[in-house]
Design an enzyme around this catalytic site. Structure first.
Site, PDB file in Angstrom:
ATOM      1  N   HIS A 192       4.016 -16.882  -3.734  1.00 44.17           N
ATOM      2  CA  HIS A 192       4.701 -16.916  -5.023  1.00 44.17           C
ATOM      3  C   HIS A 192       5.692 -17.757  -5.427  1.00 44.17           C
ATOM      4  O   HIS A 192       6.836 -17.519  -5.309  1.00 44.17           O
ATOM      5  CB  HIS A 192       5.436 -15.354  -5.213  1.00 44.17           C
ATOM      6  N   LEU A 242       0.800  -1.194  -0.029  1.00 42.19           N
ATOM      7  CA  LEU A 242      -0.085   0.069   0.037  1.00 42.19           C
ATOM      8  C   LEU A 242       0.862   1.251  -0.047  1.00 42.19           C
ATOM      9  O   LEU A 242       0.241   2.485  -0.282  1.00 42.19           O
ATOM     10  CB  LEU A 242      -0.835   0.047   1.161  1.00 42.19           C
ATOM     11  N   ASP A 293       0.934  -9.568  -5.984  1.00 42.13           N
ATOM     12  CA  ASP A 293       2.464  -9.048  -5.351  1.00 42.13           C
ATOM     13  C   ASP A 293       2.408  -7.560  -5.790  1.00 42.13           C
ATOM     14  O   ASP A 293       3.477  -7.066  -6.086  1.00 42.13           O
ATOM     15  CB  ASP A 293       3.421  -9.740  -5.886  1.00 42.13           C
ATOM     16  N   HIS A 306       8.190 -16.767   2.544  1.00 42.93           N
ATOM     17  CA  HIS A 306       8.772 -16.374   1.137  1.00 42.93           C
ATOM     18  C   HIS A 306       9.931 -17.356   0.963  1.00 42.93           C
ATOM     19  O   HIS A 306      10.977 -17.457   1.608  1.00 42.93           O
ATOM     20  CB  HIS A 306       9.335 -14.879   1.484  1.00 42.93           C
TER      21      HIS A 306
END
Lengths: 437, 327
Positions: free
Chosen positions: A237, A68, A310, A184
């Site tokens: 991801h 953001l 993402d 991650h």
């Protein structure tokens, strides 16, 4: 708020396997009725009516991972611009990453982001909290208090918790609060210094690579820790064929693991970096055609649960640099649906599954009351034309930053309107499709 | 020469060997040959770049390459300005692109750029109107080094096609190796990459070279032995365990050299680490070592590049610029 009905739409709801021509009635911000029988008769007296003319109406999209810009990077994105971009992309719920400046590792910050977003009366904004204090991978963040403050899960964003013992404790501790942990999967020591996929292209361009096994090794470690702790883990991801296989195997073993893939990893490869194109500097890096095939297959067969944008805004000064110095990431909120529809048009993904991975799937992972077209559910909706062609340009984006790796690409499929709790958030005015009988 | 030689250089910039065809390379080498002769005259100065401005912009320190470019420009009559990054505004937070635009506004005709990041020279070239010569960008390319190496080989061996060239050392991080692998391959040499696995990764094979981790086998029958410089920070345990271990297995010694062809030529882009990648005695052997030839050829090759890149901006009366002796 007056009731309104969208008629003559192609209703798509993955949960109920609905794919039919019909209408949908919204009363007081909720879905009051829907189905083929809703054809304009028996509507409430003061009801507004929109003719969708056969375009697709689906549950609003849910994004697992968005940046953001606030606090700390307001020159790259602000909550209001991010939310505008989300609405334009058909998203009705987005989850913000905690790698802000300072990071979201304090309960007060979770509340502050949520409050600022609420004031905009637009897309619903949820917050990931830091997993470790300061995202430094050394001490656990106050996971219980962060969860109480409303965090939907905990993650150190694009930092792997390098110390396996800390990761073990974080998972064990989070499981007490049934808090979702997102990881991650990129071994920090193997990825260090790398700026693109390790391989022939990196060698030719003279760039340091991130080897594929940086992902595989990190993922295998975390899967073992899930086995040890029973904690819920979401893997962000994934990019390699081997990671798809590892997740498939973990799910077969019954581990509480979910994962996602980004639109750019599904459609693009390392060759995008040719010419040192910094918009293609992405973490984790774009990989190879073989990986893309495995990711698409995994997305179709349910191994991969969701597509996440993402969304990572970077201002011009962060990208107009020699490749290795450029900041990584691409914006993605406004191209995610179109990118996934490209797989549908190519015959790689069924319609229902495309909506599921962008809406129902991520809602399920985050346990949100979203991602469904069903009576009584919040009227979070997206209306899109599955065939309209459009070309991605910087000026067409609502995001404050314009760093899209899809710049110049022509997509087929475009968002027409988005509603959150029955309120139109895109276009902001009453939709141009509106026709009163 | 059997083919119809080119007289025009169809490129605005010289960013890498990758952009050059064999004909382009031969054009540079032929012209450079004639500049070698000019340099050997007492009166070395020509006028063909009179009024032209050349800026040498070095973001990485370098004495020999910068001096070589400076001499080349001056011998062609250009005004040459050296800018080292220590003196420029980059340190004050100006971005690379700002620097490019600022220099562009000074209307130079040629920018010679060295930068520590791969692709940085290409990035700068997109923001200026003059010609840009890549004097080395990160691990990517160093095209004038490969051209001067080729000229050295051609003059000593009479040809490049069919020769066996062993490039030895830190191939992974070397822009010199990349440019040479591209150039020598394009001109028909058989190229080998020789070094430990940590400095010669598998991907290097994509250049169409043979990979050897055993130096003796890598040197077997080689006509040219091209040694690369090993950076200090890479020989203290990160890529190789120690200097003495590296020298033992990959340093060029008289003993290892026995495996190469009897008339093998030894080359090094300099500056040399004696006792690390090359034995001092071998480097100084005037019958085998072409290291000082390389330095001389460097100026000639750079003169040829400057000449070719500016031809379309010189008065027509100038014709093809400098004509070789008797031409």
């Amino acid at each position: 708020m007056r009731p309104f009905a969208i008629l003559n739409a192609r209703l798509l709801d993955p949960e109920s396997r609905l794919d039919a021509r019909g209408g949908l009635l919204v009363v007081e911000g909720r879905i009051a009725d829907l189905g083929p029988q809703l054809d304009g008769r028996d509507l409430p007296a003061d009801c507004e009516v929109l003719d969708a003319d056969g375009r697709c109406l689906a549950p609003g999209l849910v994004d697992l991972r968005v940046r953001l810009g606030e606090p700390g990077y307001e020159h790259k994105e602000r909550i209001d611009t991010a939310v505008a971009a989300a609405a334009a992309g058909g998203f009705t719920s987005i989850a913000a990453l905690p790698d802000t400046r300072p990071p979201v590792d304090d309960p007060a910050m979770v509340e502050s982001v949520a409050r600022r977003a609420r004031l905009l009366k637009s897309v619903k904004v949820y917050t990931w909290a830091a997993l470790t204090r300061g995202l430094e991978g050394r001490e656990l963040a106050e996971l219980g208090l962060l969860a109480e403050a409303g965090a939907i899960g905990a993650t150190d964003a694009d930092r792997q918790v390098a110390d396996a013992r800390i990761m073990y404790r974080a998972l064990a501790y989070a499981s007490v609060f049934d808090l979702l942990v997102q990881t991650h999967p990129e071994d920090a020591s193997l990825a260090r210094g790398g700026v693109m996929n390790a391989g022939v292209v990196a060698t030719r361009l003279g760039l340091a690579g991130v080897p594929r096994w940086a992902e595989i090794i990190a993922l295998e470690r975390d899967l073992r820790l899930v086995e040890a702790t029973g904690a819920r883990l979401h893997v962000a991801h994934i990019t390699t064929a081997e990671a798809v296989a590892a997740i498939r195997d973990a799910k077969a073993r019954g581990l509480p693991v979910t994962c996602d893939v980004t639109p750019h990893h599904l459609l693009l490869g390392e060759e995008e970096v040719e010419g040192w194109r910094t918009y293609a500097r992405i973490v984790p890096p774009l990989r190879t055609a073989r990986d893309r095939a495995a990711l698409i297959e995994g997305l179709a067969d349910g191994t991969i649960d969701a597509v996440a944008s993402d969304h990572t805004p970077q201002d011009q000064d962060s990208k107009r640099l020699p490749f290795a110095q450029a900041e990584p990431g691409t914006v993605g909120l406004e191209t995610a649906l179109a990118a996934v529809l490209e797989l549908v048009h190519a015959g790689s993904l069924p319609w229902q599954r495309a909506i599921e991975v962008l809406s129902t799937g991520p809602a399920r992972i985050l346990r949100l009351p979203a991602g469904r077209l069903t009576k009584g559910a919040p009227a979070d909706l997206v209306l899109f034309d599955p065939d309209e062609r459009w070309t991605v340009t910087e000026t067409g984006l609502h995001s404050l930053s314009k760093n899209t790796v899809f710049e110049g690409r022509t997509f087929r499929g475009r968002v027409l309107a988005t509603w959150v709790d029955g309120r139109p958030v895109y276009p902001r005015f009453r939709t141009g499709l509106a026709t009163s009988p | 020469m059997t083919h119809l030689a080119r007289s025009r250089f169809p490129h605005r910039h010289l960013l890498g060997i990758a952009q050059l065809e064999a004909e382009d390379i031969e054009l540079v080498l032929d012209l450079a040959d004639s500049y070698v002769e000019v340099q050997r005259r007492p009166e070395k100065k020509l006028e063909i770049l009179r009024g032209f401005t050349q800026i040498n912009l070095f973001f990485e320190s370098s004495t020999r390459t910068r001096t070589s470019f400076e001499l080349a420009g001056k011998r062609l009559g250009a005004d040459v300005v050296n800018m080292a990054v220590q003196h420029s505004a980059i340190r004050k937070g100006e971005t690379l692109i700002d620097t490019a635009m600022t220099l562009n506004a000074m209307r130079p005709d040629v920018l010679v750029i060295r930068h520590a990041d791969s692709g940085a020279v290409a990035l700068l070239a997109r923001h200026v109107r003059c010609s840009v010569i890549n004097a080395g960008d990160g691990s990517h390319e160093h095209p004038t080094q490969a051209l001067l190496d080729a000229l050295t080989i051609r003059r000593r061996k009479g040809r490049i096609a069919g020769l066996t060239v062993a490039i030895c050392g830190d191939i992974a991080h070397s822009r010199v190796a990349r440019s040479n692998m591209l150039l020598l391959g394009r001109l028909g040499a058989r190229v080998r990459a020789v070094g430990p696995r940590t400095l010669v990764p598998r991907e290097i094979a994509s250049y169409g070279v043979e990979i050897h981790h055993d130096m003796r086998r890598g040197l077997e029958g080689a006509d040219i032995v091209m040694m690369l410089r090993l950076q200090t920070e890479r020989m203290q345990g990160s890529f190789v365990p120690s200097v003495r271990e590296y020298f033992r297995f990959y340093g060029l010694t008289r003993d290892k050299l026995r495996h190469a062809a009897p008339d093998a030529l030894i080359m090094h882009p300099g500056p040399m680490n004696r006792g690390v990648e090359i034995d001092g005695e071998v480097a100084d052997d005037i019958h085998r070592s072409a290291i000082l030839d390389q330095v001389e050829m460097g100026v000639a090759v750079r003169m040829a590049c400057l000449d070719l890149l500016t031809r379309d901006r010189r008065p027509a009366a100038d014709g093809d610029g400098f004509r070789p002796e008797g031409g």
